[in-house]
Design a protein around this motif. Structure first.
Motif, PDB file in Angstrom:
ATOM      1  N   PHE A  80      59.565  72.057  32.448  1.00  0.00           N
ATOM      2  CA  PHE A  80      59.392  72.637  33.785  1.00  0.00           C
ATOM      3  C   PHE A  80      60.500  73.650  34.078  1.00  0.00           C
ATOM      4  CE2 PHE A  80      56.308  69.390  34.157  1.00  0.00           C
ATOM      5  CZ  PHE A  80      55.496  69.708  35.223  1.00  0.00           C
ATOM      6  N   PRO A 100      55.274  73.746  30.513  1.00  0.00           N
ATOM      7  CA  PRO A 100      55.137  72.303  30.740  1.00  0.00           C
ATOM      8  C   PRO A 100      53.878  71.693  30.105  1.00  0.00           C
ATOM      9  CG  PRO A 100      55.721  73.402  32.776  1.00  0.00           C
ATOM     10  CD  PRO A 100      55.518  74.479  31.762  1.00  0.00           C
ATOM     11  N   TYR A 101      52.752  72.412  30.169  1.00  0.00           N
ATOM     12  CA  TYR A 101      51.528  71.804  29.643  1.00  0.00           C
ATOM     13  C   TYR A 101      51.573  71.691  28.126  1.00  0.00           C
ATOM     14  CZ  TYR A 101      49.623  76.353  28.184  1.00  0.00           C
ATOM     15  OH  TYR A 101      49.420  77.554  27.563  1.00  0.00           O
ATOM     16  N   ALA A 104      53.605  68.640  27.389  1.00  0.00           N
ATOM     17  CA  ALA A 104      52.774  67.460  27.631  1.00  0.00           C
ATOM     18  C   ALA A 104      51.851  67.205  26.445  1.00  0.00           C
ATOM     19  CB  ALA A 104      51.958  67.647  28.913  1.00  0.00           C
ATOM     20  N   ARG A 110      55.365  62.376  31.974  1.00  0.00           N
ATOM     21  CA  ARG A 110      56.430  62.211  32.953  1.00  0.00           C
ATOM     22  C   ARG A 110      55.901  61.792  34.320  1.00  0.00           C
ATOM     23  NH1 ARG A 110      59.399  67.251  35.264  1.00  0.00           N
ATOM     24  NH2 ARG A 110      59.909  65.589  36.723  1.00  0.00           N
ATOM     25  N   PHE A 112      57.352  62.063  38.621  1.00  0.00           N
ATOM     26  CA  PHE A 112      58.196  62.945  39.414  1.00  0.00           C
ATOM     27  C   PHE A 112      58.987  62.159  40.460  1.00  0.00           C
ATOM     28  CE2 PHE A 112      54.818  65.450  37.701  1.00  0.00           C
ATOM     29  CZ  PHE A 112      55.377  66.684  37.429  1.00  0.00           C
ATOM     30  N   ALA A 116      53.954  63.219  42.191  1.00  0.00           N
ATOM     31  CA  ALA A 116      52.917  64.258  42.161  1.00  0.00           C
ATOM     32  C   ALA A 116      51.635  63.619  41.655  1.00  0.00           C
ATOM     33  CB  ALA A 116      53.352  65.414  41.268  1.00  0.00           C
ATOM     34  N   LEU A 117      50.799  63.198  42.602  1.00  0.00           N
ATOM     35  CA  LEU A 117      49.510  62.605  42.240  1.00  0.00           C
ATOM     36  C   LEU A 117      48.398  63.534  42.697  1.00  0.00           C
ATOM     37  CD1 LEU A 117      50.119  58.892  43.224  1.00  0.00           C
ATOM     38  CD2 LEU A 117      49.549  59.701  40.941  1.00  0.00           C
ATOM     39  N   PHE A 118      47.181  63.286  42.204  1.00  0.00           N
ATOM     40  CA  PHE A 118      46.021  64.008  42.712  1.00  0.00           C
ATOM     41  C   PHE A 118      45.534  63.238  43.928  1.00  0.00           C
ATOM     42  CE2 PHE A 118      46.019  64.570  38.020  1.00  0.00           C
ATOM     43  CZ  PHE A 118      46.473  65.872  38.024  1.00  0.00           C
ATOM     44  N   GLU A 119      46.039  63.671  45.085  1.00  0.00           N
ATOM     45  CA  GLU A 119      45.856  62.884  46.313  1.00  0.00           C
ATOM     46  C   GLU A 119      44.388  62.723  46.694  1.00  0.00           C
ATOM     47  OE1 GLU A 119      48.386  61.775  48.750  1.00  0.00           O
ATOM     48  OE2 GLU A 119      49.871  61.993  47.156  1.00  0.00           O
ATOM     49  N   ARG A 192      49.137  56.927  35.173  1.00  0.00           N
ATOM     50  CA  ARG A 192      48.608  58.204  34.693  1.00  0.00           C
ATOM     51  C   ARG A 192      49.411  58.721  33.503  1.00  0.00           C
ATOM     52  NH1 ARG A 192      49.077  62.786  38.783  1.00  0.00           N
ATOM     53  NH2 ARG A 192      51.180  62.806  37.934  1.00  0.00           N
TER      54      ARG A 192
ATOM     55  N   ASP B 207      44.062  70.134  43.063  1.00  0.00           N
ATOM     56  CA  ASP B 207      44.742  69.103  43.837  1.00  0.00           C
ATOM     57  C   ASP B 207      46.262  69.241  43.797  1.00  0.00           C
ATOM     58  OD1 ASP B 207      45.573  66.617  44.988  1.00  0.00           O
ATOM     59  OD2 ASP B 207      43.610  65.795  44.490  1.00  0.00           O
ATOM     60  N   ASP B 208      46.832  69.411  42.615  1.00  0.00           N
ATOM     61  CA  ASP B 208      48.291  69.452  42.516  1.00  0.00           C
ATOM     62  C   ASP B 208      48.720  70.145  41.218  1.00  0.00           C
ATOM     63  OD1 ASP B 208      50.814  67.365  43.706  1.00  0.00           O
ATOM     64  OD2 ASP B 208      51.075  68.616  41.938  1.00  0.00           O
ATOM     65  N   LEU B 213      50.049  70.191  35.441  1.00  0.00           N
ATOM     66  CA  LEU B 213      50.872  70.605  34.304  1.00  0.00           C
ATOM     67  C   LEU B 213      51.340  69.401  33.497  1.00  0.00           C
ATOM     68  CD1 LEU B 213      53.093  73.391  35.892  1.00  0.00           C
ATOM     69  CD2 LEU B 213      51.512  73.682  33.990  1.00  0.00           C
ATOM     70  N   GLY B 216      49.117  68.125  30.937  1.00  0.00           N
ATOM     71  CA  GLY B 216      48.789  69.031  29.843  1.00  0.00           C
ATOM     72  C   GLY B 216      47.741  70.083  30.158  1.00  0.00           C
TER      73      GLY B 216
END
Ligand SMILES: Nc1ncnc2c1ncn2[C@@H]1O[C@H](COP(=O)(O)OP(=O)(O)OP(=O)(O)O)[C@@H](O)[C@H]1O
Ligand SMILES: [Mg+2]
Lengths: 283, 328
Positions: A80, A100-101, A104, A110, A112, A116-119, A192, B207-208, B213, B216
């Protein structure tokens, strides 16, 4: 007593420099090595010429007062942030500048500090999204070979359900993440990250803001992940009790500099650390 | 059956068909907005640009010929070929993907994290830039577009409704085809974004960013993907409208038809775009039919907006839009 025993308090009995811990876990070769990392934000030097390594199978803690640069270090590892100076070696190879991707996809997952979730998604969908890297089928093959895509989906679902069971969040699996209390969100975020089946797991303050009971649960999960899946873990934590209990080795940072590195006992008795860190009041 | 009811039914059907097309255009907006928070003002111009490019490629027009001739004193205008529509459509698709890539690479990649209003203004700039480039590339004259879609009254519907009701419905073949294609595309896009790996990634990015990222997902890949899809949607819309009324500047105004659909359906909802499109399509045609004659007609220009405004007052997030919750 061998030199290694004197230094580390345990025996270096492997060629790759690894050892077997008191509770019988195998610590292996160096997996990730940070060499002379310096990271600046304008005039602020967040990391000053720091080197340390993470070994396969270990739980490595990064500690230090607020603003010491711990999160910055985790962000460098996960791509990041890009440091101005220094090199990152992963599995023995120098890592080029990566996004970052890409990091991953190399098997580094990781969480945070600020979650950092998909709310908007359910718990299940959040964890499922953690498996994106393991979903091979593209749009076309999904349309053409429906069977294969379905088999893959089922496989992924099974893995995800296992992780959900493992972290004891079955009862909230269909709930939208946005509605969950803080402690559970942290757990979903861990789920996750685990869904990616990472070889290296980075946790930024996984227990911040939790009560004693939640902290105990989380500690147990972290130990179990490390033990059962053999996942290497680097974590940032303020609670010294937790750090001493969990970690095999600890890096101590202060004002962007490394002021200590060793077993929990060693850093506990390190005068620099006592002066700079343990004497400082903390939240 | 009373005549008025029959007329209303015919109007209703035509409204539904117009609505599917509105839904398609609105989907182009929703996809980009969901994935990147950008309200793409240029969506309509993209349809114009796609249609211009399609005609140009089909007719073998030399792009920038006016400019080339002015600079080099040449007199070239045509390559001298006529391509089959299918080939030209595929090539135009490639152009739209290249455009998507360029838009992301040269504009929006540099604006990541900016205020939504800045992003919006960038798309206004993009719209006028593309309009200009379209002009310079292919010329500003009105062009006929014929990709082989059948046109004119559908005699089967006309005759069979005449037999049943004693009144033949006027349904245009082009509208039928447009509806079929748009519906297929809408269904395909919905399935794609709900069930495919890329669709899951798209929802994650929507979403975020940080979280996406960390699992991935390449943000740039997703952005180019949604702009490509939007470009493809624009191409389809451009073909339908261009066939109907010629390829000309007014084609870019179809975007304005999507706006009330979005107000109604919500900017982030795919089902909202579909249902919203149908409601607007049917609503404006029926309103024009029932009230138009009383007020002197031309209600289609404003009725959709009034409907959408009313809706906005009572449900600001749209039909299916996500509730707007203040985060603290
Ligand atoms: N993105 C950024 N832009 C500018 N400065 C930053 C950024 N990230 C970190 N910093 C600065 O770098 C320094 C180290 O911050 P960092 O977040 O790494 O500390 P930390 O050890 O994680 O602290 P905490 O315990 O409070 O989480 C701080 O001075 C911070 O303000
Ligand atoms: Mg931090």
């Amino acid at each position: 007593m061998s030199l290694a025993e004197q230094v580390l308090g345990h025996e270096r009995d492997n060629e790759d420099g690894g050892w077997i811990t008191a509770d019988g876990r195998q610590i292996g070769a160096v997996m990730m090595e940070m060499k002379n990392i310096t990271l600046r934000f304008g005039g602020v030097v967040a990391i000053k010429d720091i080197s340390f390594d993470i070994r396969k199978g270990e739980i490595r803690a990064i500690i230090g007062p607020n603003g010491a640069g711990k999160s910055s270090m985790l962000n460098v590892i996960s791509g990041f942030y890009n440091p101005q100076e220094g090199d990152v070696f992963y599995l023995g190879e120098k890592r080029p500048k990566m996004r970052p991707y890409e990091v991953a996809r190399q098997g580094i997952a990781r969480t945070f500090q600020n979650i950092a979730l998909f709310e908007g998604m359910s718990v299940l969908d959040n964890v499922m999204t953690g498996r994106l890297n393991h979903m091979k089928a593209g749009v076309l093959s999904q349309a053409l070979w429906k069977g294969r895509a379905e088999r893959e989906e089922i496989e992924n679902r099974e893995k995800v359900e296992k992780i959900i069971d493992f972290l004891e969040i079955q009862n909230i699996r269909k709930k939208p993440v946005g509605s969950l209390p803080y402690g559970l969100k942290k757990r979903v975020e861990l789920a996750r990250a685990l869904a990616a089946e990472p070889s290296l797991l980075l946790l930024d303050e996984p227990m911040a803001g939790m009560n004693v009971e939640e902290k105990e649960d989380m500690s147990r999960f972290i130990l179990d992940v490390n033990d059962e899946f053999g996942t290497t873990i680097a974590l940032i934590e303020h609670d010294m009790g937790v750090v001493m209990d969990l970690s095999d080795r600890v890096v101590v940072m202060d004002y962007g500099k490394k002021i200590g590195d060793g077993t929990p006992d060693e850093v506990r008795n390190n005068q620099d650390v006592i002066d700079a860190y343990l004497g400082v009041a903390h939240d | 059956m009373p005549d008025q009811l029959l007329f209303a039914m015919e109007v209703f059907l035509n409204g539904l068909m117009a609505g599917v097309l509105y839904a398609l255009v609105a989907l182009g907006f929703v996809l980009i907005y969901k994935a990147s928070g950008i309200f793409n003002y240029a969506q309509g111009v993209m349809a114009l640009f796609a249609a211009l490019t399609l005609v140009g490629i089909m007719e073998g027009q030399v792009p920038f010929s006016h400019l080339i001739n002015a600079v080099f004193g040449t007199e070239i205008h045509h390559f001298g070929w006529h391509l089959p529509a299918v080939v030209a459509i595929v090539l135009t698709g490639v152009v739209m993907i290249a455009l998507a890539w360029a838009v992301n690479r040269f504009i929006f990649r540099h604006l990541v994290g900016q205020e939504p209003i800045i992003l919006f203004m960038a798309t206004i700039g993009l719209a006028y830039f593309m309009e200009g480039v379209g002009d310079i590339m292919w010329g500003a004259d009105i062009k006929k577009l014929d990709v082989g879609l059948p046109q004119g009254i559908n005699t089967w519907i006309d005759e069979s409704t005449y037999e049943i009701f004693g009144y033949g419905f006027f349904i245009d073949n082009l509208d039928l085809w447009a509806t079929g294609i748009a519906a297929a595309l809408v269904i395909a896009l919905t399935i794609f974004s709900q069930y495919s790996k890329q669709g899951r990634a798209l929802r994650a990015v929507a979403d975020d960013h940080q979280a996406a990222l960390s699992v991935g997902i390449s943000l740039n890949y997703i952005w180019v993907l949604v702009w490509s899809i939007a470009g493809f949607v624009a191409l389809v819309a451009g073909i339908m409208w261009g066939t109907k009324s010629g390829v000309q500047f007014s084609l870019s105004l179809i975007a304005l038809k999507a706006l009330p659909v979005l107000m109604l359906g919500g900017f982030t909802s795919i089902p909202g775009a579909i249902v919203g499109g149908l409601i607007i399509g049917v609503g404006e045609k029926l309103f024009e039919f029932a009230i138009g004659p009383l007020v002197g007609g031309a209600t289609e220009n404003w009725f959709a907006y009034v409907l959408a405004l009313l809706f906005l007052v009572f449900r600001p997030q749209g039909l299916f839009g996500e509730r707007i919750i203040e985060r603290v």
